[in-house]
Write a protein that holds these residues in place. Sequence first.
Motif, PDB file in Angstrom:
ATOM      1  N   LEU A   1       9.925  42.961   2.477  1.00  0.00           N
ATOM      2  CA  LEU A   1       9.594  44.340   2.103  1.00  0.00           C
ATOM      3  C   LEU A   1       8.458  44.387   1.085  1.00  0.00           C
ATOM      4  O   LEU A   1       7.565  45.239   1.173  1.00  0.00           O
ATOM      5  N   ASN A   2       8.487  43.468   0.127  1.00  0.00           N
ATOM      6  CA  ASN A   2       7.390  43.416  -0.848  1.00  0.00           C
ATOM      7  C   ASN A   2       6.060  43.098  -0.160  1.00  0.00           C
ATOM      8  O   ASN A   2       5.011  43.649  -0.515  1.00  0.00           O
ATOM      9  N   GLU A   3       6.121  42.214   0.821  1.00  0.00           N
ATOM     10  CA  GLU A   3       4.913  41.869   1.570  1.00  0.00           C
ATOM     11  C   GLU A   3       4.429  43.072   2.389  1.00  0.00           C
ATOM     12  O   GLU A   3       3.223  43.329   2.468  1.00  0.00           O
ATOM     13  N   PHE A   4       5.372  43.793   2.982  1.00  0.00           N
ATOM     14  CA  PHE A   4       4.997  44.988   3.739  1.00  0.00           C
ATOM     15  C   PHE A   4       4.323  46.015   2.826  1.00  0.00           C
ATOM     16  O   PHE A   4       3.277  46.583   3.174  1.00  0.00           O
ATOM     17  N   ILE A   5       4.907  46.258   1.660  1.00  0.00           N
ATOM     18  CA  ILE A   5       4.348  47.233   0.717  1.00  0.00           C
ATOM     19  C   ILE A   5       2.948  46.810   0.271  1.00  0.00           C
ATOM     20  O   ILE A   5       2.058  47.640   0.100  1.00  0.00           O
ATOM     21  N   ARG A   6       2.752  45.504   0.104  1.00  0.00           N
ATOM     22  CA  ARG A   6       1.442  44.994  -0.308  1.00  0.00           C
ATOM     23  C   ARG A   6       0.397  45.171   0.792  1.00  0.00           C
ATOM     24  O   ARG A   6      -0.746  45.564   0.514  1.00  0.00           O
ATOM     25  N   LEU A   7       0.780  44.911   2.036  1.00  0.00           N
ATOM     26  CA  LEU A   7      -0.179  44.911   3.140  1.00  0.00           C
ATOM     27  C   LEU A   7      -0.436  46.301   3.724  1.00  0.00           C
ATOM     28  O   LEU A   7      -1.515  46.561   4.256  1.00  0.00           O
ATOM     29  N   TYR A   8       0.564  47.183   3.627  1.00  0.00           N
ATOM     30  CA  TYR A   8       0.437  48.489   4.270  1.00  0.00           C
ATOM     31  C   TYR A   8       0.755  49.623   3.283  1.00  0.00           C
ATOM     32  O   TYR A   8       1.681  50.407   3.502  1.00  0.00           O
ATOM     33  N   PRO A   9      -0.001  49.718   2.204  1.00  0.00           N
ATOM     34  CA  PRO A   9       0.309  50.714   1.163  1.00  0.00           C
ATOM     35  C   PRO A   9       0.176  52.163   1.633  1.00  0.00           C
ATOM     36  O   PRO A   9       0.748  53.060   1.008  1.00  0.00           O
ATOM     37  N   LYS A  10      -0.548  52.406   2.727  1.00  0.00           N
ATOM     38  CA  LYS A  10      -0.746  53.770   3.224  1.00  0.00           C
ATOM     39  C   LYS A  10       0.116  54.072   4.447  1.00  0.00           C
ATOM     40  O   LYS A  10      -0.041  55.125   5.077  1.00  0.00           O
ATOM     41  N   SER A  11       1.019  53.181   4.775  1.00  0.00           N
ATOM     42  CA  SER A  11       1.865  53.378   5.950  1.00  0.00           C
ATOM     43  C   SER A  11       2.812  54.557   5.753  1.00  0.00           C
ATOM     44  O   SER A  11       3.255  54.851   4.640  1.00  0.00           O
ATOM     45  N   GLU A  12       3.152  55.223   6.848  1.00  0.00           N
ATOM     46  CA  GLU A  12       4.116  56.316   6.790  1.00  0.00           C
ATOM     47  C   GLU A  12       5.523  55.812   6.463  1.00  0.00           C
ATOM     48  O   GLU A  12       6.411  56.603   6.124  1.00  0.00           O
ATOM     49  N   PHE A  13       5.716  54.487   6.554  1.00  0.00           N
ATOM     50  CA  PHE A  13       7.033  53.905   6.286  1.00  0.00           C
ATOM     51  C   PHE A  13       7.154  53.375   4.857  1.00  0.00           C
ATOM     52  O   PHE A  13       8.161  52.772   4.506  1.00  0.00           O
ATOM     53  N   ILE A  14       6.127  53.590   4.042  1.00  0.00           N
ATOM     54  CA  ILE A  14       6.110  52.999   2.700  1.00  0.00           C
ATOM     55  C   ILE A  14       7.236  53.541   1.834  1.00  0.00           C
ATOM     56  O   ILE A  14       7.857  52.794   1.061  1.00  0.00           O
ATOM     57  N   GLU A  15       7.522  54.829   1.939  1.00  0.00           N
ATOM     58  CA  GLU A  15       8.587  55.419   1.122  1.00  0.00           C
ATOM     59  C   GLU A  15       9.942  54.841   1.481  1.00  0.00           C
ATOM     60  O   GLU A  15      10.752  54.526   0.610  1.00  0.00           O
ATOM     61  N   ARG A  16      10.189  54.687   2.783  1.00  0.00           N
ATOM     62  CA  ARG A  16      11.447  54.077   3.218  1.00  0.00           C
ATOM     63  C   ARG A  16      11.535  52.629   2.763  1.00  0.00           C
ATOM     64  O   ARG A  16      12.605  52.157   2.345  1.00  0.00           O
ATOM     65  N   ALA A  17      10.419  51.915   2.823  1.00  0.00           N
ATOM     66  CA  ALA A  17      10.397  50.513   2.387  1.00  0.00           C
ATOM     67  C   ALA A  17      10.707  50.410   0.900  1.00  0.00           C
ATOM     68  O   ALA A  17      11.466  49.534   0.465  1.00  0.00           O
ATOM     69  N   GLN A  18      10.133  51.304   0.108  1.00  0.00           N
ATOM     70  CA  GLN A  18      10.379  51.293  -1.336  1.00  0.00           C
ATOM     71  C   GLN A  18      11.836  51.626  -1.650  1.00  0.00           C
ATOM     72  O   GLN A  18      12.430  51.035  -2.560  1.00  0.00           O
ATOM     73  N   LYS A  19      12.395  52.548  -0.899  1.00  0.00           N
ATOM     74  CA  LYS A  19      13.798  52.919  -1.110  1.00  0.00           C
ATOM     75  C   LYS A  19      14.725  51.753  -0.801  1.00  0.00           C
ATOM     76  O   LYS A  19      15.658  51.456  -1.562  1.00  0.00           O
ATOM     77  N   ILE A  20      14.472  51.066   0.308  1.00  0.00           N
ATOM     78  CA  ILE A  20      15.301  49.917   0.673  1.00  0.00           C
ATOM     79  C   ILE A  20      15.107  48.787  -0.330  1.00  0.00           C
ATOM     80  O   ILE A  20      16.064  48.096  -0.709  1.00  0.00           O
ATOM     81  N   THR A  21      13.865  48.599  -0.786  1.00  0.00           N
ATOM     82  CA  THR A  21      13.583  47.554  -1.780  1.00  0.00           C
ATOM     83  C   THR A  21      14.387  47.788  -3.047  1.00  0.00           C
ATOM     84  O   THR A  21      14.964  46.846  -3.611  1.00  0.00           O
ATOM     85  N   ALA A  22      14.433  49.034  -3.510  1.00  0.00           N
ATOM     86  CA  ALA A  22      15.210  49.356  -4.702  1.00  0.00           C
ATOM     87  C   ALA A  22      16.690  49.057  -4.484  1.00  0.00           C
ATOM     88  O   ALA A  22      17.367  48.518  -5.372  1.00  0.00           O
ATOM     89  N   ASP A  23      17.184  49.377  -3.295  1.00  0.00           N
ATOM     90  CA  ASP A  23      18.588  49.101  -2.971  1.00  0.00           C
ATOM     91  C   ASP A  23      18.846  47.600  -2.949  1.00  0.00           C
ATOM     92  O   ASP A  23      19.859  47.115  -3.480  1.00  0.00           O
ATOM     93  N   VAL A  24      17.930  46.845  -2.346  1.00  0.00           N
ATOM     94  CA  VAL A  24      18.079  45.383  -2.281  1.00  0.00           C
ATOM     95  C   VAL A  24      18.096  44.779  -3.681  1.00  0.00           C
ATOM     96  O   VAL A  24      18.914  43.905  -3.982  1.00  0.00           O
ATOM     97  N   ARG A  25      17.193  45.227  -4.539  1.00  0.00           N
ATOM     98  CA  ARG A  25      17.140  44.711  -5.905  1.00  0.00           C
ATOM     99  C   ARG A  25      18.436  44.991  -6.656  1.00  0.00           C
ATOM    100  O   ARG A  25      18.938  44.128  -7.389  1.00  0.00           O
ATOM    101  N   ARG A  26      18.991  46.164  -6.473  1.00  0.00           N
ATOM    102  CA  ARG A  26      20.256  46.503  -7.123  1.00  0.00           C
ATOM    103  C   ARG A  26      21.390  45.622  -6.589  1.00  0.00           C
ATOM    104  O   ARG A  26      22.245  45.174  -7.352  1.00  0.00           O
TER     105      ARG A  26
END
Length: 266
Positions: free
Chosen positions: A148-173
């Motif tokens: 997910l971190n790699e996805f966020i780095r490579l595709y910062p303008k993707s329409e899926f970025i918000e979902r990726a960030q939300k899942i990343t926060a959940d994974v970190r927790r």
Amino acid sequence: MLRRLSIVFAVSLGGCASVSSFFSGNDDPVYASEADENLKKGAEALEGKNYVEAAKYFEFTRTKFPFLEASKEAELKLADCAYEQEKYVEARDRYQGFVRLHPTHPKVDYAAFRAAETHFKDIPSDFFLLPPANEKDQVELKGALVALNEFIRLYPKSEFIERAQKITADVRRRLAKHELYVAEFYARREKWPAVINRLSLVRKNFAGIGFDAEVAFGLSDAHLALNQVEAAREVLVAFVEAFPQDEAVPKAKRMLARLVAPPPSR
């Protein structure tokens, strides 16, 4: 009369065989001559959760029309078929293969996001009920975080970025909570070095997501149990300085006031 019954019986058997074959999914569907029409039929089958039929349409499109854009879409849909059937390892391989083969495709970010998401989907449902020693159950969580971190780095303008960030926060927790759970497991057994090791990992890797006070107090208690007064003070001071607005800061300051560092040895 007997001959007529025999004919009816034979026809009935043939009909049963035909029905059985239909439900077994062994028969190929009727393919269209156009790639887009096969894609459409596959999409309809996928929508109806008829994954076997859908995969046949997509595989036919992929192999029969390899040089058309429809073939790439079929590759992606085959990955979707595996994903919807919760075959996450297979889906991940297909999505990652799509990313490698078609890095400039308009849907490459979708494939990359889905590939990362499969790690999260593959987390055991009883993750927190498993023994702390079973570290292998963190593999998918850690894999999800990296992907997910790699996805966020490579595709910062993707329409899926918000979902990726939300899942990343959940994974970190989840990872932080697992480390806290293991630390508590060791604390009940008074294995203080192990407690310090686990809580230090949370402090280093998961600061600022809501566990900072718990980590600071746990580390302080573990250091005090080992008679490491100065180390306990350092942990609390660092917490107060890093998170001055935290509601647990007054408690940390009261604890600091009670801690007196031993005089230096001569």
